[in-house]
Design a protein around this motif. Structure first.
Motif, mmCIF file in Angstrom:
data_model
loop_
_atom_site.group_PDB
_atom_site.id
_atom_site.type_symbol
_atom_site.label_atom_id
_atom_site.label_comp_id
_atom_site.label_asym_id
_atom_site.label_seq_id
_atom_site.Cartn_x
_atom_site.Cartn_y
_atom_site.Cartn_z
ATOM 1 N N GLU A 1 1.812 -3.075 10.521
ATOM 2 C CA GLU A 1 2.771 -2.127 9.931
ATOM 3 C C GLU A 1 4.042 -2.021 10.772
ATOM 4 O O GLU A 1 3.978 -1.822 11.987
ATOM 5 C CB GLU A 1 2.123 -0.747 9.793
ATOM 6 C CG GLU A 1 3.051 0.247 9.119
ATOM 7 C CD GLU A 1 2.351 1.513 8.648
ATOM 8 O OE1 GLU A 1 1.174 1.709 8.982
ATOM 9 O OE2 GLU A 1 3.006 2.297 7.934
ATOM 10 N N ALA A 2 5.172 -2.114 10.140
ATOM 11 C CA ALA A 2 6.512 -1.880 10.689
ATOM 12 C C ALA A 2 6.876 -2.872 11.810
ATOM 13 O O ALA A 2 7.822 -3.655 11.665
ATOM 14 C CB ALA A 2 6.666 -0.438 11.187
ATOM 15 N N TRP B 1 0.667 -0.087 2.823
ATOM 16 C CA TRP B 1 0.885 1.339 3.088
ATOM 17 C C TRP B 1 1.651 2.037 1.995
ATOM 18 O O TRP B 1 2.130 1.420 1.061
ATOM 19 C CB TRP B 1 1.642 1.455 4.423
ATOM 20 C CG TRP B 1 0.984 0.635 5.464
ATOM 21 C CD1 TRP B 1 -0.105 1.003 6.205
ATOM 22 C CD2 TRP B 1 1.304 -0.719 5.854
ATOM 23 N NE1 TRP B 1 -0.471 -0.025 7.025
ATOM 24 C CE2 TRP B 1 0.362 -1.090 6.839
ATOM 25 C CE3 TRP B 1 2.270 -1.633 5.465
ATOM 26 C CZ2 TRP B 1 0.384 -2.337 7.450
ATOM 27 C CZ3 TRP B 1 2.289 -2.879 6.064
ATOM 28 C CH2 TRP B 1 1.349 -3.224 7.042
ATOM 29 N N ASP B 2 1.797 3.327 2.226
ATOM 30 C CA ASP B 2 2.661 4.170 1.403
ATOM 31 C C ASP B 2 4.107 3.833 1.792
ATOM 32 O O ASP B 2 4.511 4.027 2.939
ATOM 33 C CB ASP B 2 2.311 5.626 1.733
ATOM 34 C CG ASP B 2 3.314 6.598 1.165
ATOM 35 O OD1 ASP B 2 4.177 6.171 0.381
ATOM 36 O OD2 ASP B 2 3.221 7.785 1.513
ATOM 37 N N ALA C 1 6.873 5.099 1.127
ATOM 38 C CA ALA C 1 7.835 6.189 1.391
ATOM 39 C C ALA C 1 8.049 6.335 2.900
ATOM 40 O O ALA C 1 9.023 6.939 3.339
ATOM 41 C CB ALA C 1 7.318 7.497 0.808
ATOM 42 N N LYS C 2 7.137 5.769 3.677
ATOM 43 C CA LYS C 2 7.291 5.806 5.141
ATOM 44 C C LYS C 2 8.385 4.821 5.573
ATOM 45 O O LYS C 2 8.726 3.907 4.845
ATOM 46 C CB LYS C 2 5.973 5.404 5.820
ATOM 47 C CG LYS C 2 4.886 6.449 5.682
ATOM 48 C CD LYS C 2 3.749 6.195 6.659
ATOM 49 C CE LYS C 2 2.803 5.114 6.186
ATOM 50 N NZ LYS C 2 1.713 4.852 7.127
ATOM 51 N N HIS C 3 8.898 5.007 6.772
ATOM 52 C CA HIS C 3 9.848 4.079 7.396
ATOM 53 C C HIS C 3 11.075 3.766 6.527
ATOM 54 O O HIS C 3 11.425 2.586 6.352
ATOM 55 C CB HIS C 3 9.172 2.748 7.758
ATOM 56 C CG HIS C 3 7.779 2.886 8.278
ATOM 57 N ND1 HIS C 3 7.465 3.712 9.340
ATOM 58 C CD2 HIS C 3 6.611 2.315 7.889
ATOM 59 C CE1 HIS C 3 6.159 3.632 9.571
ATOM 60 N NE2 HIS C 3 5.624 2.807 8.704
ATOM 61 N N PRO C 4 11.718 4.783 5.933
ATOM 62 C CA PRO C 4 12.843 4.475 5.027
ATOM 63 C C PRO C 4 13.973 3.718 5.716
ATOM 64 O O PRO C 4 14.629 2.885 5.080
ATOM 65 C CB PRO C 4 13.300 5.855 4.537
ATOM 66 C CG PRO C 4 12.747 6.840 5.513
ATOM 67 C CD PRO C 4 11.493 6.220 6.066
ATOM 68 N N TYR D 1 12.649 -0.045 5.985
ATOM 69 C CA TYR D 1 12.530 -0.701 4.690
ATOM 70 C C TYR D 1 13.873 -0.719 3.942
ATOM 71 O O TYR D 1 14.195 -1.686 3.254
ATOM 72 C CB TYR D 1 11.472 -0.005 3.829
ATOM 73 C CG TYR D 1 10.053 -0.170 4.339
ATOM 74 C CD1 TYR D 1 9.680 -1.275 5.096
ATOM 75 C CD2 TYR D 1 9.079 0.781 4.058
ATOM 76 C CE1 TYR D 1 8.371 -1.425 5.545
ATOM 77 C CE2 TYR D 1 7.767 0.642 4.504
ATOM 78 C CZ TYR D 1 7.421 -0.461 5.251
ATOM 79 O OH TYR D 1 6.133 -0.612 5.694
ATOM 80 N N TRP E 1 -1.832 11.787 -3.415
ATOM 81 C CA TRP E 1 -0.793 10.846 -2.995
ATOM 82 C C TRP E 1 -0.849 9.641 -3.920
ATOM 83 O O TRP E 1 -1.768 9.537 -4.760
ATOM 84 C CB TRP E 1 -0.967 10.437 -1.517
ATOM 85 C CG TRP E 1 -2.057 9.420 -1.243
ATOM 86 C CD1 TRP E 1 -3.270 9.317 -1.887
ATOM 87 C CD2 TRP E 1 -2.022 8.375 -0.280
ATOM 88 N NE1 TRP E 1 -3.998 8.281 -1.346
ATOM 89 C CE2 TRP E 1 -3.252 7.673 -0.361
ATOM 90 C CE3 TRP E 1 -1.085 7.953 0.658
ATOM 91 C CZ2 TRP E 1 -3.555 6.586 0.456
ATOM 92 C CZ3 TRP E 1 -1.400 6.866 1.470
ATOM 93 C CH2 TRP E 1 -2.606 6.202 1.365
#
Ligand code: UDP
Length: 384
Positions: free
Chosen positions: A104-105, A127-128, A130-133, A136, A289
């Protein structure tokens, strides 16, 4: 010509994982099928991984998952150290045709920063999104770095820059789907089961409240933060409440856990897990979620257990309402659907799983995507 793929599993858990480990389980399921299709696999993981592969890369002797409980400044070097090992290996050799990354990331950011001489990359988004805007939303991997989702609904909500790098989605799979349609039927009990991490998004509090209102027995199976057994959580004391999932359990779920109608049995594994799910009247997913992939959903179908769920995330892609499960957008209605869901046919669920959710099917789809990424022919999704 043999395709060589560096499969980057990351430093957190060995492959296959010792217990709970969603991504590591996906890799453990995918790799044998890829090798059956003739792909050479170099696994970047930890030394204690036992999955048979063609070659290994490891920086850490064992999974570093426990370190995630430590403060950020003590843990932020772990995935970087692992990725630095992967980058060293990629600089030192020229036989890797593609990197399939699951970290991830940090995996995405590091591999995208490697520049045009590095091999093509397919980064699977587990993953979801919406994380790390900031990551991404500003991704620029050119034609060399591509991503795939684990459901269409997950990608549909992704930031535009990420969608522009997408080659589509690949649904999750389970070894339980293999010949699921040929296994003998299992006697059903009265209980519903919620299988998953105890977490607000998975909605165990809602499920437990509905069990009391409607009057069906409910078994909650899964870890609470790092605690896998009720006795370990009980022994952990108040300090454990610093973990948000532990707090959620104590405050929102435990008041409904009476040990009779609603039970929390901790993490279940192997045959015990399969028997619990196969004998359940339904698997309940009272989601709060947007579930990105839903391994437990496809496992439930494979074990002949219909799925009753909030119609969120990937659920409408995986479940056919009225045939393999019942979906609703109304949280309260879920309770009544648990009763109605028990009338659906186990055989339909198992047939669906055997057709759509086998590891072989997943591996074939990944080989297609590897080919598209390598040819640089990946077209972005149609953007709104
Ligand atoms: N799982 C398990 N024992 C438990 C609870 C969950 O083996 O007590 C497994 C479950 O069978 C599934 C995985 O954990 O394989 C959870 O994956 P899923 O995609 O459903 O949820 P995630 O935790 O990745 O959001």
């Amino acid at each position: 010509m043999t395709l060589t793929v560096l499969m980057n599993a990351g430093p957190w858990l060995s492959v296959p994982p010792p217990g709970y480990g969603g991504i590591e389980n996906v890799i453990a399921t995918l790799v044998p099928e890829l090798r059956r299709l003739g792909v050479r696999v170099v696994l970047a993981s930890v030394e204690s991984s036992t999955l048979p592969v063609d070659e290994r890369i490891a920086v850490f002797p064992d999974g570093q998952f426990a370190a995630l409980q430590r403060p950020y400044n003590q843990v932020c070097g772990v995935s970087q150290a692992h990725l630095a090992g992967v980058v060293r290996a990629l600089h030192a050799r020229d036989d890797v045709d593609l990197v399939h990354d699951h970290v991830e990331a940090v995996g995405l950011a590091t591999l995208a920063a490697m520049g045009p001489d590095a091999p093509p990359v397919l980064h699977t988004l587990h993953w979801d999104l919406a994380k790390h805007p900031e990551l991404y939303g500003n991704l620029d991997g050119g034609d060399r770095v591509r991503v795939n989702g684990v459901s269409a609904s997950q990608l549909a909500r992704a930031p535009r820059a990420l969608r522009e790098h997408s080659v589509g989605h690949v649904h999750l799979s389970t070894p339980l789907a293999v010949d699921a349609d040929r296994r003998p039927a299992v006697a059903k009990g009265e209980h519903a089961v919620i299988l998953g991490r105890i977490n607000p998004g998975k909605g165990q509090d809602l499920g437990a409240r509905l069990a009391h209102r409607v009057g069906f027995p409910l078994v909650l199976a899964g870890p609470v933060g790092p605690y896998h057994r009720p006795e370990d959580l009980a022994a952990a004391g108040d300090e454990a409440r610093q973990n948000p999932d532990v707090r959620f359990f104590h405050e929102q779920v435990a008041p409904y856990v009476d040990g009779d109608l609603v039970r929390w049995v901790g993490t279940v594994a192997g045959q015990e897990r399969d028997d619990l799910v196969a004998s359940a009247r339904v698997s309940l997913f009272p989601l709060r979620w947007e579930e990105p992939g839903g391994t437990a959903v496809v496992e439930s179908l494979s074990l002949g257990t219909p799925v009753v769920a909030t119609a969120r995330g990937c659920l409408p892609e995986l479940i056919e309402h009225g045939r393999t499960g019942l979906l609703t957008t109304d949280e309260e209605e879920l309770g009544e659907l648990v009763l109605a869901g028990g009338l659906l046919e186990a055989g339909e669920c198992r047939r669906e799983a055997a057709e759509r959710f086998t590891p072989a099917r997943m591996a074939e789809r990944y080989v297609e995507l590897y080919d598209r990424v390598r040819r640089g022919a990946a077209r972005p999704l149609q953007l709104a």
